[in-house]
Design a protein around this motif. Structure first.
Motif, PDB file in Angstrom:
ATOM      1  N   ASP A 699       0.823  -1.202   0.000  1.00 36.12           N
ATOM      2  CA  ASP A 699       0.000   0.000   0.000  1.00 36.12           C
ATOM      3  C   ASP A 699       0.857   1.251   0.000  1.00 36.12           C
ATOM      4  O   ASP A 699       0.429   2.307   0.417  1.00 36.12           O
ATOM      5  CB  ASP A 699      -0.924   0.008   1.225  1.00 36.12           C
ATOM      6  N   TRP A 700       2.076   1.153  -0.497  1.00 36.02           N
ATOM      7  CA  TRP A 700       2.986   2.294  -0.503  1.00 36.02           C
ATOM      8  C   TRP A 700       3.901   2.224  -1.712  1.00 36.02           C
ATOM      9  O   TRP A 700       3.975   1.199  -2.406  1.00 36.02           O
ATOM     10  CB  TRP A 700       3.825   2.342   0.782  1.00 36.02           C
ATOM     11  N   LEU A 734      -1.769  14.472  -0.762  1.00 35.84           N
ATOM     12  CA  LEU A 734      -1.236  13.516   0.204  1.00 35.84           C
ATOM     13  C   LEU A 734      -0.586  14.192   1.389  1.00 35.84           C
ATOM     14  O   LEU A 734      -0.451  13.582   2.440  1.00 35.84           O
ATOM     15  CB  LEU A 734      -0.211  12.584  -0.470  1.00 35.84           C
ATOM     16  N   LYS A 747       1.380   6.492   1.122  1.00 40.84           N
ATOM     17  CA  LYS A 747       0.891   5.297   1.818  1.00 40.84           C
ATOM     18  C   LYS A 747      -0.629   5.209   1.692  1.00 40.84           C
ATOM     19  O   LYS A 747      -1.270   6.077   1.098  1.00 40.84           O
ATOM     20  CB  LYS A 747       1.298   5.333   3.291  1.00 40.84           C
ATOM     21  N   LYS A 748      -1.162   4.112   2.260  1.00 36.11           N
ATOM     22  CA  LYS A 748      -2.602   3.888   2.302  1.00 36.11           C
ATOM     23  C   LYS A 748      -3.226   3.828   0.910  1.00 36.11           C
ATOM     24  O   LYS A 748      -4.278   4.423   0.652  1.00 36.11           O
ATOM     25  CB  LYS A 748      -3.298   4.957   3.150  1.00 36.11           C
ATOM     26  N   MET A 749      -2.527   3.108   0.005  1.00 40.13           N
ATOM     27  CA  MET A 749      -3.094   2.868  -1.312  1.00 40.13           C
ATOM     28  C   MET A 749      -3.748   1.495  -1.331  1.00 40.13           C
ATOM     29  O   MET A 749      -3.448   0.632  -0.513  1.00 40.13           O
ATOM     30  CB  MET A 749      -2.000   2.969  -2.379  1.00 40.13           C
ATOM     31  N   ILE A 750      -4.623   1.308  -2.310  1.00 39.91           N
ATOM     32  CA  ILE A 750      -5.332   0.038  -2.449  1.00 39.91           C
ATOM     33  C   ILE A 750      -4.480  -0.911  -3.288  1.00 39.91           C
ATOM     34  O   ILE A 750      -4.048  -0.563  -4.404  1.00 39.91           O
ATOM     35  CB  ILE A 750      -6.705   0.251  -3.092  1.00 39.91           C
ATOM     36  N   GLU A 751      -4.265  -2.049  -2.752  1.00 43.73           N
ATOM     37  CA  GLU A 751      -3.406  -3.021  -3.425  1.00 43.73           C
ATOM     38  C   GLU A 751      -4.069  -3.502  -4.707  1.00 43.73           C
ATOM     39  O   GLU A 751      -5.272  -3.786  -4.745  1.00 43.73           O
ATOM     40  CB  GLU A 751      -3.127  -4.205  -2.488  1.00 43.73           C
ATOM     41  N   TYR A 755      -2.011   3.408  -9.978  1.00 42.72           N
ATOM     42  CA  TYR A 755      -1.994   4.798  -9.498  1.00 42.72           C
ATOM     43  C   TYR A 755      -1.048   5.632 -10.338  1.00 42.72           C
ATOM     44  O   TYR A 755      -0.135   5.110 -11.007  1.00 42.72           O
ATOM     45  CB  TYR A 755      -1.546   4.859  -8.035  1.00 42.72           C
TER      46      TYR A 755
END
Length: 1219
Positions: A699-700, A734, A747-751, A755
């Protein structure tokens, strides 16, 4: 009566008391006002006489009664300008006015400050005379041309009595205003005047700081004596509306002349109310007043009370002092009393202080008369006097009248010039008299710092002005108590001579300026003006006047000091003028920019207006230049403008090219000046290059970028980072705090979601445009480690491991597992499988015998290998014998039931090593071939594709490992539909009922019969209808059949599988006859359920805690229902709020609310009905006692408290004895 005291210290005139006076008649009526400071009524008034010594003797008006609190009443005398007529002043001029029914004004007790005098009255009230009972009007007029609002007017009687509160039937005050003539008219109407209305009156008019007043007299002449008859009932009668029908005595303060009262005594009404009231009891007063129409009963009783007091005769005095005496100032008075006993010691008092013989106070004896002579009476002799003879006292009051001061020599007009001495001289009739000097109606100030001086010698008085000015012109007057004199003073200016005129001047800026002139006369002041504006003296400007010289000095000149200067002598029309011109070389004031290094910073796109102050006289010419280019005032985007005190450079929309040095050139007649200003145009930075994503996680990610090529003229402060999903158009910021570095980790991205990221550069001006987006990237994460790694099997050369999948797999999925092992004592991990294993079980082969190994497993996906899961302990590579153990599932521990035709699939797990041998038997015999058995290392499966009845029975399973055996038994039951019932027959038919009977079926389907279904059919239609279902018995009576029909019956049997396939039908039919058999109903005897009360559950001895509710329970059986009674110590509990009784289904409950030790004892529950009675007992003991006081607060009766206290003491003594 307390001794009266005096407040007024004025100087009264001399008067001498008369030798004797006529006493008032017994039934004479005198009405007195109910003033707050008075107690007694006014007494009689005597006429003046001559005694044998030649002294004037006169009875004075009765003094006001002393105040209730002992304070001295106010002086009520009224000064008269004409004292030559003693008869006209025989009545009290200072008595309380009693017109109407109002109370005296509260303002009569206040000392009113007299404002400065001025002329307001254009018409003053004039003195007048009327007969008793007549009407008169006094008029005062005030001109309102210079007045903004209505003036205030007050009417007074004497010196202090405000008549505003006395308006009523006999006094009316009116006001009017004429809009055309602008004149206010004030009128005072006196209606039906009385004798005591005579006296001196005063009218006062005030408006802001202006004041005017005038005095006038009213003379009331007596009418023939025959017209003074007064009926007592009509005199005291009050009007219903307080107006026309009121009696003559229906107001306060009415004083009748003595002769009038004597005459009224002769005209007594036919019914003498006085005699009736004197002889009547107090409880009959109201009845008498009602009978004779007297409404003012309270006033009548007061008069009656005073009359009764007057009947008491003095034992010490045969003649008392008169109520009051009056004497002129400087005269002497004789106070005379006549003693009944000449030997009694006599003492004289003044305001309560004993008087000793002095030349002023002389005591004389003439027979029984005792005389006190007061010589040279002054104002301080105006007091209350009393004389005591033994225990008796006689009191009086002495009023000293002050003679008016008359004008002997009047003031003379004066005409003079400025700076001359003025003396105004006047002579009065008395030495040391107090006078007032006035100018234009305003009192002249005579303080220490005043320009006016007052001088007096004997009877002469002077007003002196040493240095006269033009403002001293006016009308001066001197006011004395007996009159006023006035004279006009005219002060004129001397001719003006200009000895030296003002001269025009040209002065350099900052240099001193001096203007002077000389005029005659020298003591004439003047004022300086610049351009018509008054010049005031200050720290920078000095204005001086010395004799003939007038100077104006300015210490340091400024531009504003230029102009036309004028000197104006005060009081003259001539003026002196001069022009002053100030010159100054040009100068640019860059310090006003307040900018470092004269640098002005502007943001691109904004408007710049640069104002720079300039100075110079005359106004300089201004030129703006950038390099060699001159900036004109007509430019479109950039222009230069010039104003008197500043120059301005305007740039409408600043651009980066406007950055540079700008030059300012100033020129005028006095010189030239130049200055340079630097303008710096700053902007937002250029956007950075597209960022690079160097590393990606679940997620990063990690990203880097380069700074922008142009920072906008201001250092880069940081960066903002944004991201978005590739398929979306919405960017999300961000960081809200600037990122100082050129790297960032979102951080806190959707796997598994692609992006993009971009960058903004920020400086002090603002935020740049965004950079190009980065290349798309997808966050992927390795899975979590596998879970529950355990050893499944071990042989001499192999180890079988099994595990569970990872808890978290992620968007990248799971490609397979990698198994590694390490021989104990080494650090080398050996890969056991060359290819990924998708299953969660793997056997490692080729291991050395009795070696110890560690095993770990990793989950593999596109993101890489997960963290490994490793065994906690080493594994010994050697086969181990494990005794067999059958683990029967819970559902097989009971009978396993299946229907015929269903599939039977039973799995029985077991453990044991090495692989056990499995054997199945049915009731000791080998199983049928239709039953399939499949065995594995850990379980055995019994499979029957289509179950039959023969498969039912008990199966035995045995598992053997070498000499170790374990067995288990399984009970299988295969069930089927039951057969039909047997021998169904009709037993009896009666009425519309049929009795059926049958036998159970031969075949129950290998399951118990759970019921029967009975159906009926009419013989005509043979359509079957169900009568009853799930019937358990083998006989039944079918009712409600139709008379005349013939019925057949059939019955199905039912077990857990269902109804039988066929039914058994009755061979015969049942005909329901219309007439035929009658069923005899057997006779039954009713059971007798009645019984006497019997307790099935008795009461139990109970312990309770004081303050907490307690319950007693028992149960009783009886029929009919019994009556339940509760008793305490054999006393029935009735209507006691501390107890609640319940009875429900034979359970009886007694609830005791918050019991106290008093509530302890033997409780009985008694049940009574017609067949008998029964009772049960129990003992209740309450722990936690109460004091005598607490029991009293709870309302416990005393005999019960005494009993409880005795029982407590007895129980305590028993406990001590047992111990």
């Amino acid at each position: 009566m307390p001794e009266p005291t005096k407040k007024d210290d004025g100087q009264p005139e001399e008067k001498v008391a008369p030798d004797s006076g006529d006493a008032p008649s017994e039934n004479s009526f005198v009405v007195t006002p109910k003033a707050p400071s008075m107690k007694k009524s006014a007494e009689t008034i005597a006429t003046p006489k001559k005694d044998k010594d030649g002294d004037v003797t006169a009875s004075t008006p009765s003094p006001p009664p002393p105040a209730e609190d002992g304070s001295t009443p106010k002086k009520l005398s009224i000064d008269h300008t004409n004292d030559s007529d003693p008869e006209s002043t025989g009545g009290r001029k200072d008595s309380v006015w009693s017109l109407g029914d109002g109370h005296p004004s509260d303002e009569t007790d206040k000392q009113t400050e007299t404002p400065p005098l001025s002329t307001l009255l254009i018409e003053q009230p004039q003195s007048g005379s009327i007969n008793v009972g007549g009407d008169i009007t006094f008029v005062a007029k005030v001109e309102a041309k210079d007045l903004l609002r209505k003036p205030t007017i007050k009417w007074f009687k004497g010196k202090w009595m405000d008549l505003a509160s006395k308006t009523g039937k006999h006094l009316q005050l009116k006001e009017s205003f004429d809009r055309f003539t602008k004149i206010h008219t004030f009128e005072m109407h006196i209606i039906k005047a009385k004798e005591n209305y005579a006296g001196n009156y005063r009218c006062e008019v005030t408006y802001k700081d202006k004041f005017d007043s005038c005095s006038f007299d009213l003379e009331v002449k007596e009418i023939p004596e025959g017209s003074l008859n007064i009926d007592i009932r009509s005199a005291f009668k009050r009007s219903t509306d307080g107006q026309d029908d009121a009696g003559e005595l229906d107001f306060s303060g009415l004083l009748k002349h003595r002769q009038g009262r004597e005459h009224k005594q002769e005209e007594v009404p036919e019914v003498d109310v006085w005699e009736i009231l004197k002889n009547a009891r107090p409880d009959e007063y109201e009845k008498i007043a009602f009978t004779y129409g007297i409404t003012d009963l309270r006033g009548l009783l007061k008069r009656l009370k005073k009359t009764k007091k007057e009947e008491k005769k003095s034992e010490a005095f045969s003649k008392r002092l008169e109520p009051a005496y009056q004497v002129d100032k400087g005269g002497k008075i004789r106070l005379i009393v006549d003693l009944a006993d000449p030997t009694v010691e006599l003492k004289w008092y003044k305001n309560g202080q004993e008087i000793r013989p002095t030349p002023k106070y002389i005591f004389e004896h003439k027979g029984t008369q005792r005389i006190m002579v007061i010589n040279n009476c002054q104002i301080n002799d105006d007091a209350a006097y009393s004389v005591t003879a033994g225990e008796e006292k006689s009191t009086t009051e002495l009023f000293v009248k002050e003679l008016p001061v008359n004008i002997v020599k009047k003031l003379e007009p004066v005409k003079t010039t400025v700076n001359e001495r003025i003396e105004l001289e006047c002579e009065v009739s008395e030495e040391g008299a107090k006078v007032r000097w006035m100018k234009n109606g305003v009192e002249v100030p005579t303080g220490v710092r005043s320009r006016y001086r007052v001088k007096s010698e004997g009877t002469k008085h002077w007003l002196i002005i040493d240095d006269a000015t033009k403002d001293d012109t006016g009308t001066y007057s001197l006011m004395a108590t007996g009159g006023t004199t006035e004279a006009h003073v005219q002060v004129e200016l001397k001719p003006l001579k200009i000895l030296m005129d003002l001269q025009s001047a040209t002065v350099l800026l900052g240099q001193p300026l001096k203007l002077n002139c000389e005029i005659y006369p020298g003591n004439v002041p003047g004022r300086w003006y610049k351009n018509g504006q008054l010049v005031q003296s200050s720290e920078r400007i000095s204005i001086m006047h010395r004799a003939k010289n007038h100077n104006l000095d300015i210490e340091s000149t400024t531009i504003h000091d230029a102009g036309d200067y004028t000197f104006v002598p005060e009081g003259y029309t001539q003026t002196l003028s001069a022009k002053v011109h100030i010159i100054d070389p040009p100068r640019v004031h860059l310090e006003a920019l307040n900018a470092q290094d004269n640098t002005v910073t502007i943001v691109a796109g904004n408007k710049l207006r640069l104002e720079i102050p300039i100075s110079g006289e005359p106004a300089p010419r201004v030129v703006w230049m950038k390099g060699e280019r001159v900036i004109l005032d007509s430019g479109s985007r950039m222009r230069a403008e010039t104003f008197p005190d500043h120059t301005c450079l305007t740039i409408d929309s600043a651009e980066r090219e406007d950055t540079g040095n700008y030059k300012i050139v100033l020129q005028n007649e006095a010189g030239e000046d130049t200055a340079s200003v630097k303008i710096k145009v700053v902007d937002v930075p250029d956007p950075p290059e597209a960022p690079l994503v160097t590393d990606v996680g679940g997620d990063w990610c990690t990203m880097t970028w380069e700074p922008p090529r142009y920072d906008g003229g201001s250092p880069i402060l940081g960066y903002f980072i944004e991201r978005k999903k590739k398929q979306s158009s919405r960017w999300m910021r961000l960081n809200f705090d600037l990122c100082k570095e050129t790297t960032f980790e979102p951080k806190k991205m959707i796997e598994g979601v692609p992006y993009e990221v971009r960058i903004f550069a920020v400086n002090a001006i603002g935020v740049s445009k965004p950079s190009e987006p980065s290349k798309p990237f997808i966050p992927l994460a390795v899975t979590s480690e596998p879970t529950v790694l355990v050893v499944d099997d071990v042989t001499d050369t192999t180890v079988t491991m099994k595990w569970r999948p990872p808890d978290t797999i992620g968007a990248a999925g799971l490609d397979g597992y990698q198994v590694e092992y390490c021989i104990e004592g080494t650090d080398e991990w050996i890969l056991a499988n060359k290819e990924l294993v998708e299953k969660t079980r793997y056997t490692i082969t080729g291991l050395p015998v009795e070696a110890k190994i560690l095993v770990r497993v990793k989950a593999i996906n596109a993101a890489g290998a997960s963290p490994p899961r490793t065994t906690q302990h080493s594994i010994l590579v050697k086969e181990v014998i494990e005794p067999p153990k059958i683990r029967i599932p819970r559902h097989l521990k009971q009978t396993y039931i299946r229907k015929v035709g269903e599939v039977v699939n039973l799995v029985v797990p077991f453990v044991g090593k090495p692989r056990p041998k499995v054997n199945w038997l049915k009731e000791g015999q080998p199983i049928d071939k239709t039953v399939s058995i499949r065995n594995s290392d850990c379980d055995s499966i019994m499979f029957i594709r289509k179950a039959e009845r023969k498969h039912s029975g008990k199966y035995e399973l045995s598992v053997q490992v070498e000499n170790h055996i374990d067995t288990a038994t399984l009970d299988i039951q295969i069930v089927d539909l039951p057969g039909p019932p047997q021998a169904v027959k009709i037993e009896e038919v009666w009425g519309n009922n049929v009795a059926l009977d049958w036998n159970p079926p031969k075949d129950n389907g290998n399951a118990p019969i759970i019921g029967y279904t009975i159906q009926k059919a009419d013989k005509k239609t043979m359509e079957w209808y169900t009568c009853i279902e799930h019937y358990h018995r083998t006989c039944i009576t079918v009712s409600d059949l139709v008379v005349g029909n013939e019925y057949y019956f059939r019955i199905y049997s039912e077990n857990m599988v269902g109804l039988s396939e066929s039914a058994t039908v009755t061979k015969n039919s049942a005909l329901i006859m219309k007439e035929g058999m009658h069923l005899k109903i057997p006779e039954y005897n009713d059971r007798d359920f009645t019984e006497p009360p019997a307790f099935t559950q008795p009461l139990i001895n109970t312990f309770a805690i004081a303050g907490y509710n307690a319950t007693l329970n028992c149960s009783v059986r009886a029929n009919p229902r019994p009556k339940v009674l509760w008793m305490k110590n054999k006393m029935t509990i009735i209507d006691d709020p501390r107890y609640r009784m319940f009875s429900n289904q034979g359970v009886c409950t007694l609830e005791i609310r918050k019991p106290s030790p008093f509530d302890g004892g033997v409780y009985t529950c008694k049940a009574i009905n017609d067949l008998g009675e029964a009772q049960v007992d129990c003992k209740l003991e309450v722990k936690g006692g109460f004091t005598f006081f607490e029991l009293m607060k709870r309302g416990v009766p005393l005999h019960l408290i005494d009993k409880y206290m005795n029982e407590s003491e007895k129980s305590e003594s028993e406990k001590k004895g047992s111990n």
